[in-house]
Design a protein around this motif. Structure first.
Motif, PDB file in Angstrom:
ATOM      1  N   LEU A 172       1.509   6.771  -6.838  1.00  0.00           N
ATOM      2  CA  LEU A 172       0.406   7.680  -7.147  1.00  0.00           C
ATOM      3  C   LEU A 172       0.778   9.130  -6.846  1.00  0.00           C
ATOM      4  O   LEU A 172       0.472  10.037  -7.608  1.00  0.00           O
ATOM      5  CB  LEU A 172      -0.842   7.279  -6.365  1.00  0.00           C
ATOM      6  CG  LEU A 172      -1.578   6.046  -6.882  1.00  0.00           C
ATOM      7  CD1 LEU A 172      -2.635   5.601  -5.876  1.00  0.00           C
ATOM      8  CD2 LEU A 172      -2.200   6.308  -8.235  1.00  0.00           C
ATOM      9  N   LYS A 173       1.466   9.341  -5.719  1.00  0.00           N
ATOM     10  CA  LYS A 173       1.865  10.696  -5.333  1.00  0.00           C
ATOM     11  C   LYS A 173       2.942  11.234  -6.275  1.00  0.00           C
ATOM     12  O   LYS A 173       2.906  12.387  -6.683  1.00  0.00           O
ATOM     13  CB  LYS A 173       2.394  10.703  -3.899  1.00  0.00           C
ATOM     14  CG  LYS A 173       2.699  12.100  -3.371  1.00  0.00           C
ATOM     15  CD  LYS A 173       3.365  12.061  -2.022  1.00  0.00           C
ATOM     16  CE  LYS A 173       2.407  11.572  -0.963  1.00  0.00           C
ATOM     17  NZ  LYS A 173       3.004  11.623   0.382  1.00  0.00           N
ATOM     18  N   CYS A 229      -6.126  -4.743  -6.657  1.00  0.00           N
ATOM     19  CA  CYS A 229      -6.784  -3.476  -6.329  1.00  0.00           C
ATOM     20  C   CYS A 229      -7.801  -3.091  -7.406  1.00  0.00           C
ATOM     21  O   CYS A 229      -8.869  -2.563  -7.096  1.00  0.00           O
ATOM     22  CB  CYS A 229      -5.762  -2.357  -6.162  1.00  0.00           C
ATOM     23  SG  CYS A 229      -4.799  -2.483  -4.657  1.00  0.00           S
ATOM     24  N   ASP A 256       0.878   4.096  -2.901  1.00  0.00           N
ATOM     25  CA  ASP A 256       0.688   5.514  -2.584  1.00  0.00           C
ATOM     26  C   ASP A 256       1.874   6.357  -3.063  1.00  0.00           C
ATOM     27  O   ASP A 256       1.695   7.476  -3.546  1.00  0.00           O
ATOM     28  CB  ASP A 256       0.478   5.714  -1.083  1.00  0.00           C
ATOM     29  CG  ASP A 256      -0.872   5.197  -0.617  1.00  0.00           C
ATOM     30  OD1 ASP A 256      -1.789   5.078  -1.453  1.00  0.00           O
ATOM     31  OD2 ASP A 256      -1.002   4.905   0.591  1.00  0.00           O
ATOM     32  N   HIS A 257       3.065   5.801  -2.946  1.00  0.00           N
ATOM     33  CA  HIS A 257       4.267   6.500  -3.405  1.00  0.00           C
ATOM     34  C   HIS A 257       4.203   6.755  -4.906  1.00  0.00           C
ATOM     35  O   HIS A 257       4.469   7.868  -5.374  1.00  0.00           O
ATOM     36  CB  HIS A 257       5.510   5.682  -3.048  1.00  0.00           C
ATOM     37  CG  HIS A 257       6.755   6.154  -3.715  1.00  0.00           C
ATOM     38  ND1 HIS A 257       7.416   7.305  -3.341  1.00  0.00           N
ATOM     39  CD2 HIS A 257       7.462   5.639  -4.758  1.00  0.00           C
ATOM     40  CE1 HIS A 257       8.481   7.468  -4.109  1.00  0.00           C
ATOM     41  NE2 HIS A 257       8.525   6.472  -4.978  1.00  0.00           N
ATOM     42  N   GLU A 281       0.828  -1.209   0.000  1.00  0.00           N
ATOM     43  CA  GLU A 281       0.000   0.000   0.000  1.00  0.00           C
ATOM     44  C   GLU A 281       0.862   1.258   0.000  1.00  0.00           C
ATOM     45  O   GLU A 281       0.562   2.232  -0.707  1.00  0.00           O
ATOM     46  CB  GLU A 281      -0.923   0.002   1.219  1.00  0.00           C
ATOM     47  CG  GLU A 281      -2.043  -0.997   1.137  1.00  0.00           C
ATOM     48  CD  GLU A 281      -2.820  -1.120   2.438  1.00  0.00           C
ATOM     49  OE1 GLU A 281      -2.527  -0.365   3.397  1.00  0.00           O
ATOM     50  OE2 GLU A 281      -3.714  -1.965   2.490  1.00  0.00           O
ATOM     51  N   LYS A 282       1.946   1.250   0.763  1.00  0.00           N
ATOM     52  CA  LYS A 282       2.855   2.397   0.794  1.00  0.00           C
ATOM     53  C   LYS A 282       3.507   2.615  -0.572  1.00  0.00           C
ATOM     54  O   LYS A 282       3.651   3.747  -1.033  1.00  0.00           O
ATOM     55  CB  LYS A 282       3.943   2.198   1.849  1.00  0.00           C
ATOM     56  CG  LYS A 282       3.459   2.396   3.264  1.00  0.00           C
ATOM     57  CD  LYS A 282       4.592   2.201   4.234  1.00  0.00           C
ATOM     58  CE  LYS A 282       4.139   2.324   5.668  1.00  0.00           C
ATOM     59  NZ  LYS A 282       5.235   2.081   6.610  1.00  0.00           N
ATOM     60  N   ARG A 314      -6.792   6.336  -8.770  1.00  0.00           N
ATOM     61  CA  ARG A 314      -7.859   6.171  -7.777  1.00  0.00           C
ATOM     62  C   ARG A 314      -9.169   6.661  -8.383  1.00  0.00           C
ATOM     63  O   ARG A 314      -9.190   7.659  -9.083  1.00  0.00           O
ATOM     64  CB  ARG A 314      -7.562   6.971  -6.515  1.00  0.00           C
ATOM     65  CG  ARG A 314      -6.323   6.525  -5.797  1.00  0.00           C
ATOM     66  CD  ARG A 314      -6.662   5.617  -4.679  1.00  0.00           C
ATOM     67  NE  ARG A 314      -5.426   5.331  -3.950  1.00  0.00           N
ATOM     68  CZ  ARG A 314      -5.197   4.195  -3.374  1.00  0.00           C
ATOM     69  NH1 ARG A 314      -6.098   3.254  -3.404  1.00  0.00           N
ATOM     70  NH2 ARG A 314      -4.063   3.984  -2.739  1.00  0.00           N
TER      71      ARG A 314
END
Length: 121
Positions: free
Chosen positions: A69-70, A100, A66-67, A62-63, A120
Protein backbone atom coordinates in the motif's frame (compact mmCIF):
# COMPACT_ATOMS: atom_id res chain seq x y z
CA UNK A 1 3.78 -29.32 19.44
CA UNK A 2 6.41 -28.37 16.83
CA UNK A 3 6.13 -25.20 14.78
CA UNK A 4 7.15 -24.86 11.13
CA UNK A 5 10.43 -22.91 10.90
CA UNK A 6 9.47 -21.57 7.47
CA UNK A 7 5.97 -20.12 7.94
CA UNK A 8 5.45 -20.39 11.72
CA UNK A 9 2.37 -22.60 11.42
CA UNK A 10 1.50 -25.08 14.15
CA UNK A 11 -0.17 -27.39 11.62
CA UNK A 12 2.79 -29.79 11.55
CA UNK A 13 2.68 -33.58 11.33
CA UNK A 14 5.41 -36.25 11.45
CA UNK A 15 5.95 -38.64 8.53
CA UNK A 16 8.91 -40.96 7.82
CA UNK A 17 11.36 -39.36 10.28
CA UNK A 18 10.54 -35.88 8.99
CA UNK A 19 8.19 -33.11 10.03
CA UNK A 20 5.87 -31.61 7.42
CA UNK A 21 3.87 -28.40 7.40
CA UNK A 22 0.31 -28.53 6.08
CA UNK A 23 0.25 -24.80 5.31
CA UNK A 24 3.40 -24.23 3.24
CA UNK A 25 4.38 -27.89 2.51
CA UNK A 26 7.86 -27.36 4.04
CA UNK A 27 9.63 -30.61 5.03
CA UNK A 28 12.48 -30.88 7.52
CA UNK A 29 14.15 -33.63 9.50
CA UNK A 30 13.50 -34.14 13.17
CA UNK A 31 16.23 -32.92 15.50
CA UNK A 32 17.70 -29.49 16.07
CA UNK A 33 20.93 -30.24 14.22
CA UNK A 34 19.10 -30.77 10.91
CA UNK A 35 16.71 -27.81 11.10
CA UNK A 36 16.32 -26.34 7.63
CA UNK A 37 18.82 -28.73 6.00
CA UNK A 38 16.43 -31.26 4.52
CA UNK A 39 17.03 -32.51 1.00
CA UNK A 40 13.39 -32.00 0.12
CA UNK A 41 11.69 -28.79 0.96
CA UNK A 42 8.60 -26.87 0.12
CA UNK A 43 8.61 -23.34 -1.25
CA UNK A 44 12.18 -22.54 -2.32
CA UNK A 45 15.25 -24.68 -1.66
CA UNK A 46 17.85 -22.01 -2.46
CA UNK A 47 16.68 -19.04 -0.42
CA UNK A 48 15.40 -20.60 2.79
CA UNK A 49 16.22 -19.15 6.14
CA UNK A 50 16.73 -21.50 9.02
CA UNK A 51 15.33 -21.17 12.49
CA UNK A 52 12.09 -19.75 13.78
CA UNK A 53 10.44 -16.61 12.54
CA UNK A 54 10.25 -13.77 15.03
CA UNK A 55 6.79 -12.61 13.96
CA UNK A 56 3.67 -14.73 13.54
CA UNK A 57 2.31 -15.19 10.02
CA UNK A 58 -0.55 -12.72 10.50
CA UNK A 59 1.88 -9.95 11.49
CA UNK A 60 4.10 -10.66 8.49
CA UNK A 61 1.08 -10.60 6.17
CA UNK A 62 0.00 -7.24 7.60
CA UNK A 63 3.51 -5.85 7.10
CA UNK A 64 3.55 -7.08 3.50
CA UNK A 65 0.14 -5.49 2.87
CA UNK A 66 1.27 -2.19 4.38
CA UNK A 67 4.43 -2.35 2.27
CA UNK A 68 2.47 -2.72 -0.98
CA UNK A 69 0.00 0.00 0.00
CA UNK A 70 2.83 2.40 0.87
CA UNK A 71 4.85 1.54 -2.23
CA UNK A 72 1.95 2.17 -4.60
CA UNK A 73 0.54 5.25 -2.84
CA UNK A 74 -2.39 3.54 -1.13
CA UNK A 75 -3.76 1.43 -3.99
CA UNK A 76 -2.35 -1.77 -5.50
CA UNK A 77 -3.33 -4.53 -7.93
CA UNK A 78 -2.29 -8.15 -7.43
CA UNK A 79 -2.16 -8.71 -11.20
CA UNK A 80 0.30 -5.89 -11.89
CA UNK A 81 2.65 -6.07 -8.92
CA UNK A 82 5.89 -8.02 -9.10
CA UNK A 83 6.21 -10.71 -6.48
CA UNK A 84 9.53 -11.41 -4.81
CA UNK A 85 10.08 -14.88 -3.40
CA UNK A 86 10.44 -14.75 0.32
CA UNK A 87 8.88 -16.00 3.51
CA UNK A 88 5.26 -15.53 2.33
CA UNK A 89 3.90 -17.28 -0.74
CA UNK A 90 1.87 -15.33 -3.27
CA UNK A 91 -1.14 -17.61 -2.79
CA UNK A 92 -1.09 -17.09 0.98
CA UNK A 93 -0.97 -13.32 0.46
CA UNK A 94 -3.87 -13.47 -2.03
CA UNK A 95 -5.99 -15.36 0.51
CA UNK A 96 -5.12 -12.78 3.16
CA UNK A 97 -6.13 -9.90 0.86
CA UNK A 98 -9.46 -11.62 0.08
CA UNK A 99 -10.02 -12.09 3.83
CA UNK A 100 -9.32 -8.39 4.43
CA UNK A 101 -11.90 -7.50 1.77
CA UNK A 102 -14.38 -9.81 3.46
CA UNK A 103 -13.63 -8.20 6.86
CA UNK A 104 -13.94 -4.75 5.22
CA UNK A 105 -10.48 -3.57 6.19
CA UNK A 106 -9.73 -3.32 2.44
CA UNK A 107 -11.94 -2.34 -0.46
CA UNK A 108 -11.70 -3.60 -4.01
CA UNK A 109 -12.50 -1.82 -7.23
CA UNK A 110 -12.47 -3.11 -10.81
CA UNK A 111 -10.94 -0.85 -13.45
CA UNK A 112 -11.75 -0.62 -17.17
CA UNK A 113 -9.30 -3.42 -17.99
CA UNK A 114 -10.92 -5.89 -15.59
CA UNK A 115 -8.16 -5.72 -12.96
CA UNK A 116 -9.00 -5.59 -9.25
CA UNK A 117 -7.42 -2.75 -7.28
CA UNK A 118 -7.25 -2.88 -3.47
CA UNK A 119 -7.13 0.11 -1.12
CA UNK A 120 -7.98 1.13 2.44
CA UNK A 121 -11.51 2.54 2.94
Amino acid sequence: MPVCPFCGSDRVYPLLETLRCKRCKYIWKTGAENLGRSTTCGPDNTSQKTGKRSDPIKTRLEKKLDHYLKRSKGKFCLATMTWQAGDISQELFRRYVKQCVKDRTLEEEKDGNGRMWYFRP
